[in-house]
Write an enzyme that holds these catalytic residues in place. Sequence first.
Site, short mmCIF file in Angstrom:
data_model
loop_
_atom_site.label_atom_id
_atom_site.label_comp_id
_atom_site.label_asym_id
_atom_site.label_seq_id
_atom_site.Cartn_x
_atom_site.Cartn_y
_atom_site.Cartn_z
N HIS A 54 0.85 -1.20 0.00
CA HIS A 54 0.00 0.00 0.00
C HIS A 54 0.88 1.24 0.00
O HIS A 54 2.11 1.13 0.09
CB HIS A 54 -1.01 -0.01 1.15
CG HIS A 54 -0.44 0.05 2.53
ND1 HIS A 54 0.38 -0.92 3.06
CD2 HIS A 54 -0.58 0.99 3.52
CE1 HIS A 54 0.71 -0.59 4.29
NE2 HIS A 54 0.15 0.56 4.60
N HIS A 56 1.35 3.91 2.02
CA HIS A 56 1.84 4.66 3.19
C HIS A 56 3.37 4.79 3.16
O HIS A 56 4.07 3.87 2.76
CB HIS A 56 1.39 4.00 4.49
CG HIS A 56 -0.05 4.28 4.81
ND1 HIS A 56 -0.80 3.49 5.66
CD2 HIS A 56 -0.88 5.26 4.38
CE1 HIS A 56 -2.03 3.98 5.75
NE2 HIS A 56 -2.10 5.05 4.98
N ASP A 58 5.72 4.62 5.22
CA ASP A 58 6.59 3.64 5.89
C ASP A 58 6.62 2.30 5.15
O ASP A 58 7.20 1.32 5.64
CB ASP A 58 6.17 3.45 7.36
CG ASP A 58 4.76 2.95 7.53
OD1 ASP A 58 3.85 3.45 6.84
OD2 ASP A 58 4.55 2.04 8.36
N HIS A 59 6.01 2.25 3.97
CA HIS A 59 6.06 1.04 3.14
C HIS A 59 6.65 1.31 1.76
O HIS A 59 6.99 0.38 1.04
CB HIS A 59 4.66 0.42 3.02
CG HIS A 59 4.12 0.01 4.36
ND1 HIS A 59 4.07 -1.30 4.78
CD2 HIS A 59 3.66 0.75 5.40
CE1 HIS A 59 3.60 -1.35 6.02
NE2 HIS A 59 3.35 -0.12 6.42
N HIS A 112 -7.61 -0.92 5.51
CA HIS A 112 -6.57 -0.03 6.06
C HIS A 112 -6.39 1.16 5.10
O HIS A 112 -6.41 2.31 5.51
CB HIS A 112 -5.28 -0.82 6.23
CG HIS A 112 -4.12 -0.03 6.73
ND1 HIS A 112 -4.06 0.48 8.01
CD2 HIS A 112 -2.96 0.35 6.14
CE1 HIS A 112 -2.92 1.14 8.17
NE2 HIS A 112 -2.24 1.07 7.05
N ASP A 131 -0.14 -3.83 6.18
CA ASP A 131 -0.80 -3.37 7.41
C ASP A 131 -2.24 -3.84 7.49
O ASP A 131 -3.08 -3.19 8.14
CB ASP A 131 -0.77 -1.83 7.48
CG ASP A 131 0.63 -1.30 7.80
OD1 ASP A 131 1.54 -2.10 8.07
OD2 ASP A 131 0.79 -0.06 7.77
N HIS A 169 4.69 -4.74 10.41
CA HIS A 169 5.20 -4.15 11.66
C HIS A 169 5.42 -5.19 12.75
O HIS A 169 4.72 -6.20 12.80
CB HIS A 169 4.22 -3.10 12.22
CG HIS A 169 4.09 -1.87 11.38
ND1 HIS A 169 4.81 -0.73 11.64
CD2 HIS A 169 3.34 -1.60 10.30
CE1 HIS A 169 4.50 0.21 10.75
NE2 HIS A 169 3.59 -0.29 9.92
FE FE Z 1 2.67 0.78 8.23
ZN ZN Z 2 -0.08 1.55 6.58
#
Ligand code: FE
Ligand code: ZN
Length: 239
Positions: A54, A56, A58-59, A112, A131, A169
């Site tokens: 996805h 985001h 942090d990905h 999400h 996530d 995570h």
């Molecule tokens: Fe994340």
């Molecule tokens: Zn995420």
Amino acid sequence: MKIKIIPCLQDNYSYLIIDEKKNIACVVDPSESEPVIKYLENNKIHLKFILNTHHHYDHVGGNQKLKEKYGACVIGFKGDKDRIPEIDTLVDNQETWKYEDFEAKVVHIPGHTLGHIFFYFKKQKSVFTGDTLFSLGCGKIFEGTYSQMFNSLKKLKELPYDTKIFCGHEYTMQNSKFCIAHDGNNQNLINKIKEIEKKLHNNLPTVPSTIKEELECNIFLRADNLKTFSKLRDLKDNF
Ligand code: FE
Ligand code: ZN
């Protein structure tokens, strides 16, 4: 084929799927480029593909640098073509993506985010869930509906029991506290928590989990109807 866990940022995991015969790899959700590059250089592996679950940050945070350095091709959901940086190849729900010995089924699992997907590497008995599904938890519903998230988890529940779950995570310990608070008599859960404590104590990741373990222990997968699931999701947000 080997899967290497690369810890990134605070509590993210990126994953390298490595074809050891050819010394080439795919990376799933590179949060940042440095730890990924470090492993690739130390082991003389060439990065071919970047797979994003996805959009985001942090990905996808490592997409640009990794693409620059290796000329790697970025694969992401077609519905997120304007949100995934550097995207090259658009994949769709139920599509099988393949390159030489790498092969993954893509399944759209909104909730999400609206464009979230998982990559299921059948031959490796491994699924990369981003996530959406965590060990002992599930992702926060940021863009989708409870019903979408519930159905997305259902698709994960349908995978074979021995499928390994590689999630985005290291949230397992925190998640376990919520599970045990609401499912205190679950002996499988009690046993799993002991294993989690041992792993973390030894500085080891708690991933991968398996579909079987999550079906037994993860309260969000154990919720068998939308109403229960939604209530648990609300409780968790305020836990
Ligand atoms: Fe994340
Ligand atoms: Zn995420």
